[in-house]
Design a protein around this motif. Structure first.
Motif, mmCIF file in Angstrom:
data_model
loop_
_atom_site.group_PDB
_atom_site.id
_atom_site.type_symbol
_atom_site.label_atom_id
_atom_site.label_comp_id
_atom_site.label_asym_id
_atom_site.label_seq_id
_atom_site.Cartn_x
_atom_site.Cartn_y
_atom_site.Cartn_z
ATOM 1 N N LEU A 53 -9.775 -4.332 -0.836
ATOM 2 C CA LEU A 53 -11.036 -4.577 -1.546
ATOM 3 C C LEU A 53 -10.826 -5.557 -2.699
ATOM 4 N N ARG A 83 -4.328 1.187 0.622
ATOM 5 C CA ARG A 83 -4.543 -0.024 1.414
ATOM 6 C C ARG A 83 -5.954 -0.556 1.193
ATOM 7 N N GLY A 84 -6.894 0.396 1.143
ATOM 8 C CA GLY A 84 -8.290 0.023 0.903
ATOM 9 C C GLY A 84 -8.471 -0.622 -0.469
ATOM 10 N N ARG A 124 -9.911 -0.667 -10.139
ATOM 11 C CA ARG A 124 -10.053 0.137 -8.910
ATOM 12 C C ARG A 124 -9.077 1.312 -8.915
ATOM 13 N N ALA A 127 0.840 -1.205 0.000
ATOM 14 C CA ALA A 127 0.000 0.000 0.000
ATOM 15 C C ALA A 127 0.874 1.254 0.000
ATOM 16 N N LEU A 128 1.914 1.225 0.795
ATOM 17 C CA LEU A 128 2.836 2.373 0.837
ATOM 18 C C LEU A 128 3.542 2.552 -0.501
ATOM 19 N N ASP A 129 3.958 1.436 -1.099
ATOM 20 C CA ASP A 129 4.600 1.496 -2.419
ATOM 21 C C ASP A 129 3.629 2.059 -3.447
ATOM 22 N N LEU A 133 -1.514 8.637 -4.532
ATOM 23 C CA LEU A 133 -2.714 8.519 -3.705
ATOM 24 C C LEU A 133 -2.316 8.390 -2.240
ATOM 25 N N ASN A 172 -10.388 3.840 -11.267
ATOM 26 C CA ASN A 172 -11.561 4.513 -10.685
ATOM 27 C C ASN A 172 -11.170 5.639 -9.735
ATOM 28 N N MET A 173 -9.929 5.589 -9.240
ATOM 29 C CA MET A 173 -9.458 6.651 -8.355
ATOM 30 C C MET A 173 -8.886 7.815 -9.164
ATOM 31 N N GLY A 174 -8.993 7.722 -10.501
ATOM 32 C CA GLY A 174 -8.534 8.811 -11.350
ATOM 33 C C GLY A 174 -7.047 8.774 -11.652
ATOM 34 N N GLY A 215 -2.072 6.739 1.461
ATOM 35 C CA GLY A 215 -1.794 5.370 1.888
ATOM 36 C C GLY A 215 -3.031 4.603 2.322
ATOM 37 N N VAL A 216 -3.950 5.285 3.009
ATOM 38 C CA VAL A 216 -5.179 4.615 3.462
ATOM 39 C C VAL A 216 -6.007 4.177 2.258
ATOM 40 N N ILE A 217 -6.071 5.028 1.255
ATOM 41 C CA ILE A 217 -6.834 4.694 0.031
ATOM 42 C C ILE A 217 -6.192 3.493 -0.664
#
Lengths: 243, 103
Positions: free
Chosen positions: B29, B24-25, B71, B9-11, B18, B74-76, B20-22
């Motif tokens: 998901l 990871r999510g 995904r 997620a950090l990478d 983006l 979808n985050m652009g 980090g929380v996004i």
């Protein structure tokens, strides 16, 4: 001599304990197939150590066991560190097979047992050098990662340490193969000391008593910004982004 | 805490820009989408237990899945395919963590 046997049986007991612990782990986590190879290394090493005592002299069983253990070690290293990239495992497998088969043939034909021991020690030492180098390379990649807890980083370091201790053990046994009398005894003592040190480190790495793990991790603080994430949906994540 | 999830997620955050929380999510998901029985799960103990047991082949499947590309898109984020290639390289480099973090 009594001390030698005591130390040998301690090694056998610790290796058996490590093998059982690894068996428990891969039974609970069947996806971690590489741990089966490592368990084989410790089961076989625990058994063949009995044949080092001269109580039951049988070079054939010892070298046959070493052949299995070294092939298993090569497979463990390959599956732990080399998935998705080119691996030299066939080279190390070939070395293990050639050296130990030669030793087995010598044991069967009553050939030069010192040469057999020499070939075996060289080949085993090469495997542990490889393990130490690849372990160090892997450690460098994760050493600065904030999300890798201290106990895991310590595990890498101990793994490298026991690999190096086993290189010293094998080097001592290699030299021992060429000496007789007192010189041989000195190298054998060095080999026993480093073998004991390595098996204690192996126990700490692979059994990892919980109190020891907590002690290793006593100063670790997880980075804050990843904490508290619930199970967001994608829409919630998009809102987080816009926010 | 699941190490490989947080590390990837950090990478992903560093590569994509983006948060980090996004990231990871997104990864979590995707794993839930492609794991049978996990699609609508709300019990995160079960989810994180599954994460702890994932091996290299499981993570490779996650990173190679078209759901992850979708995904990220979808985050652009532009060039999701390039981003995923870099994530795969990260997984290869850090694969030993899957063993050394096992207990």
């Amino acid at each position: 001599m009594a001390l030698f046997y005591i130390l040998l049986f301690i090694q056998i007991a610790l290796r058996a304990a490590i093998a059982v612990a690894l068996t428990v782990v891969f039974t609970r986590q069947p996806g971690k197939r590489n741990l089966r190879w490592l368990a084989i290394v410790f089961y076989v090493n625990a058994v063949v150590a009995i044949f080092v005592t001269d109580l039951l002299p049988s070079g054939l069983i010892y070298f046959s066991g070493m052949l299995i253990a070294q092939i298993a070690l090569v497979m463990f290293i390959h599956q732990t560190f080399y998935q998705g990239r080119r691996s030299p495992y066939l080279l190390f497998m070939g070395l293990a097979v050639v050296a130990n088969l030669a030793a087995i043939v010598m044991a069967l034909t009553g050939g030069n047992i010192k040469l057999a021991q020499f070939l075996n020690a060289i080949q085993v030492g090469v495997n542990w050098v490889w393990h130490a180098l690849i372990g160090y390379r892997a450690y460098k990649v994760v050493a600065q990662e904030a999300y890798v807890e201290d106990w895991i980083k310590a595990r890498y370091k101990m793994m490298i340490a026991y690999s190096l201790a086993l290189v010293v053990t094998q080097a001592s046994l290699t030299v021992d193969a060429f000496f007789q009398g007192n010189e041989a005894t000195i190298f054998r003592i060095v080999a026993v000391i480093f073998a004991i040190a390595s098996v204690i480190l192996q126990f700490l790495v692979w059994v990892l008593p919980e109190k020891f793990r907590l002690w290793l991790n006593r100063n670790y603080r997880a980075p804050q910004h990843m904490e508290g994430e619930e199970l967001f949906t994608e829409e919630e994540l998009r809102k987080l982004r816009r926010g | 805490m699941n190490n490989m999830l947080n590390i990837l997620a950090l990478d992903l955050a560093q590569i994509s820009g983006l948060d980090g929380v996004i990231c990871r999510g997104i990864l979590r998901l995707t794993i839930m989408d492609i794991t049978p029985g996990f699609e609508n799960l709300q019990d995160f103990t079960l989810v994180f237990n599954h994460l702890a047991q994932m091996n290299y082949a499981d993570w490779q499947r996650v990173l190679g899945h078209e759901v992850l590309i979708r995904r990220i898109k979808n985050m652009g984020v532009k060039n999701p395919a390039d981003i995923i290639e870099k994530l795969k390289q990260s997984l290869v480099a850090k694969q030993s963590l899957l063993t050394l973090s096992t207990r």
